[in-house]
Scaffold this active site. Sequence first.
Site, short mmCIF file in Angstrom:
data_model
loop_
_atom_site.label_atom_id
_atom_site.label_comp_id
_atom_site.label_asym_id
_atom_site.label_seq_id
_atom_site.Cartn_x
_atom_site.Cartn_y
_atom_site.Cartn_z
N SER A 1 0.83 -1.20 0.00
CA SER A 1 0.00 0.00 0.00
C SER A 1 0.86 1.25 0.00
O SER A 1 1.97 1.26 0.56
CB SER A 1 -0.86 -0.03 1.27
OG SER A 1 -1.44 1.21 1.49
N TYR B 1 -2.21 -1.37 10.77
CA TYR B 1 -2.42 -1.89 9.40
C TYR B 1 -1.23 -1.54 8.51
O TYR B 1 -0.65 -2.40 7.85
CB TYR B 1 -3.72 -1.31 8.79
CG TYR B 1 -3.82 -1.55 7.30
CD1 TYR B 1 -4.11 -2.82 6.81
CD2 TYR B 1 -3.57 -0.52 6.38
CE1 TYR B 1 -4.16 -3.04 5.43
CE2 TYR B 1 -3.63 -0.74 5.01
CZ TYR B 1 -3.93 -2.01 4.54
OH TYR B 1 -3.97 -2.23 3.18
N LYS C 1 1.96 -3.95 6.54
CA LYS C 1 2.43 -3.94 5.15
C LYS C 1 3.95 -3.76 5.12
O LYS C 1 4.66 -4.41 4.35
CB LYS C 1 1.74 -2.82 4.36
CG LYS C 1 0.24 -3.06 4.17
CD LYS C 1 -0.04 -4.32 3.35
CE LYS C 1 -1.50 -4.68 3.30
NZ LYS C 1 -1.78 -5.99 2.73
P1 NAD Z 1 -11.02 -7.26 0.70
O1 NAD Z 1 -11.29 -7.27 2.15
O2 NAD Z 1 -12.14 -6.94 -0.22
O3 NAD Z 1 -10.39 -8.65 0.24
C1 NAD Z 1 -9.56 -9.41 1.08
C2 NAD Z 1 -10.08 -10.84 1.06
O4 NAD Z 1 -9.24 -11.64 1.88
C3 NAD Z 1 -11.51 -10.95 1.59
O5 NAD Z 1 -12.30 -11.70 0.69
C4 NAD Z 1 -11.34 -11.69 2.93
O6 NAD Z 1 -12.45 -12.51 3.22
C5 NAD Z 1 -10.07 -12.49 2.67
N1 NAD Z 1 -9.35 -12.85 3.88
C6 NAD Z 1 -9.04 -12.05 4.93
N2 NAD Z 1 -8.40 -12.76 5.87
C7 NAD Z 1 -8.30 -14.03 5.40
C8 NAD Z 1 -7.75 -15.24 5.93
N3 NAD Z 1 -7.21 -15.29 7.14
N4 NAD Z 1 -7.81 -16.35 5.17
C9 NAD Z 1 -8.37 -16.34 3.94
N5 NAD Z 1 -8.92 -15.23 3.41
C10 NAD Z 1 -8.88 -14.09 4.13
O7 NAD Z 1 -9.80 -6.24 0.46
P2 NAD Z 1 -9.21 -5.67 -0.90
O8 NAD Z 1 -9.56 -4.24 -0.99
O9 NAD Z 1 -9.52 -6.58 -2.02
O10 NAD Z 1 -7.66 -5.73 -0.55
C11 NAD Z 1 -6.83 -6.79 -0.99
C12 NAD Z 1 -5.42 -6.55 -0.50
O11 NAD Z 1 -4.98 -5.28 -0.98
C13 NAD Z 1 -5.26 -6.51 1.02
O12 NAD Z 1 -4.05 -7.12 1.34
C14 NAD Z 1 -5.23 -5.02 1.31
O13 NAD Z 1 -4.53 -4.76 2.50
C15 NAD Z 1 -4.49 -4.51 0.10
N6 NAD Z 1 -4.74 -3.08 -0.16
C16 NAD Z 1 -6.03 -2.64 -0.34
C17 NAD Z 1 -6.27 -1.28 -0.55
C18 NAD Z 1 -7.67 -0.76 -0.73
O14 NAD Z 1 -7.88 0.44 -0.55
N7 NAD Z 1 -8.65 -1.61 -1.06
C19 NAD Z 1 -5.19 -0.36 -0.62
C20 NAD Z 1 -3.90 -0.85 -0.46
C21 NAD Z 1 -3.69 -2.22 -0.23
N1 UFG Z 2 -12.87 11.33 2.89
C1 UFG Z 2 -13.85 12.25 3.19
N2 UFG Z 2 -15.03 11.78 3.67
C2 UFG Z 2 -15.29 10.46 3.85
C3 UFG Z 2 -14.27 9.52 3.54
C4 UFG Z 2 -13.07 9.99 3.06
O1 UFG Z 2 -13.66 13.46 3.03
O2 UFG Z 2 -16.37 10.11 4.33
C5 UFG Z 2 -11.59 11.82 2.37
C6 UFG Z 2 -10.41 11.47 3.26
O3 UFG Z 2 -10.26 12.43 4.26
C7 UFG Z 2 -9.28 11.42 2.24
C8 UFG Z 2 -9.95 10.96 0.94
O4 UFG Z 2 -11.34 11.19 1.14
O5 UFG Z 2 -8.80 12.73 2.06
C9 UFG Z 2 -9.72 9.49 0.66
O6 UFG Z 2 -10.06 8.74 1.83
P1 UFG Z 2 -10.20 7.15 1.81
O7 UFG Z 2 -10.60 6.73 3.18
O8 UFG Z 2 -11.06 6.72 0.67
O9 UFG Z 2 -8.74 6.67 1.46
P2 UFG Z 2 -7.38 6.88 2.25
O10 UFG Z 2 -6.46 7.57 1.30
O11 UFG Z 2 -7.55 7.50 3.56
O12 UFG Z 2 -6.93 5.37 2.57
C10 UFG Z 2 -6.83 4.37 1.58
C11 UFG Z 2 -7.22 3.01 2.17
C12 UFG Z 2 -6.25 2.58 3.22
C13 UFG Z 2 -4.86 2.63 2.73
C14 UFG Z 2 -4.57 3.98 2.13
C15 UFG Z 2 -3.26 4.00 1.46
O13 UFG Z 2 -8.50 3.09 2.74
O14 UFG Z 2 -6.53 1.24 3.56
O15 UFG Z 2 -5.55 4.32 1.12
O16 UFG Z 2 -3.15 2.88 0.64
F1 UFG Z 2 -3.98 2.42 3.74
#
Ligand code: NAD
Ligand code: UFG
Length: 340
Positions: free
Chosen positions: A125, A149, A153
Amino acid sequence: MKILVTGGTGYIGSHTIVELLKAGFDVCTIDNFDNSYPSVLENLNKITGTQIEFDEVDIRDKAALKKYFQSKSGIDAVIHFAANKAVGESVALPLKYYENNVGGTINLLEAMQEAGINNIVFSSSCTVYGEANPPVDEYTAILPATSPYGNTKQICEEILMDQTRASDIKVVSLRYFNPVGAHESALIGELPIGVPNNLVPFITQTAIGKREFLTVFGNDYPTPDGTCIRDYIHVVDLAIAHVAAINYLANKKYRDAFSVFNLGTGNGNSVLEVIQTFEAVTGEKLAYKIGGRRAGDVVQIYASCDKALKELGWKTERSLEECMRSSWKWEQHLQSMGNK
Ligand code: NAD
Ligand code: UFG
């Protein structure tokens, strides 16, 4: 090649399975449905016309994971999505995050080693950069994590790097910026459980009437319109990057056993720009209020994606408009399904 996708019924995993199958890879997947539903599998079957090879496995269960690998043959690489991802929850429940995200990754690496599988793509991330001067490239210093979290990572990247020194494993760590949007079919997308933390699901839920109004967290930041800036990347572009990462490992084009790539668009958009784009492409008027700053938010971050272009041959193709259009279509689909 056959690819194991962990967390394959989740948001990014499900979109990646579609793109892997499209590109001609065989896929098998595991999930424990901690943050997803079995119905995703039916929808994946519909989109791809393929019966997805799925097993319910919890990566925290080392014995089950090893048994899984023993029962499967021919896996060439793993894409590891399975993790918990809620920043706020990780502050309240750090042990849950360390156990699942770090412990689960260690279990996976052990099981892979035992099975002789040496290629892994890891979901990292942009949170690892903290508050940095954008555009942020891969050589930007990693700052101390601001949440458990984010720390998971960073720790996982270090574990993976150490493991490349101790074994034949090759790692691509992908640092996602802000994934948004949904598949054009509207059969898969992000399923936030409870009140969404993220901006785009909050926007679509407000527009459809599930939430009264969106709060914009702060308009007094040192940015052109005072709201925070992020790099919003369409989930399908992100999914395609995973295919590129697998090809990179398969073609042995890598220079280092541990490679890291930023995955973003290279553009920053403010919260107000996202709202305006949503309104423009959907014709919906969004109810929003300006509120106070949210603790822990960085002012602005967006990627430099030159490395991914040069080495993976990948760049994004979908606009912010497309992100908003597909997110809205997905929200409407969820409503038509009774939000199931
Ligand atoms: P998500 O929660 O939609 O998908 C993760 C999946 O992993 C889910 O289906 C969950 O059920 C499964 N899971 C969790 N723990 C498990 C376990 N112990 N065994 C088996 N399955 C398990 O999340 P996502 O948005 O698809 O994110 C995927 C990856 O990308 C994660 O590692 C997350 O940290 C990373 N990531 C996501 C974002 C974002 O904003 N979505 C940003 C940066 C990194
Ligand atoms: N925001 C609002 N109102 C809301 C939600 C978000 O104004 O109700 C704003 C936040 O303050 C931020 C922007 O929208 O400025 C984006 O916020 P998000 O929560 O959508 O995303 P973030 O950048 O905070 O975080 C995301 C993921 C995290 C991850 C991070 C960096 O949610 O899991 O990107 O990868 F760690």
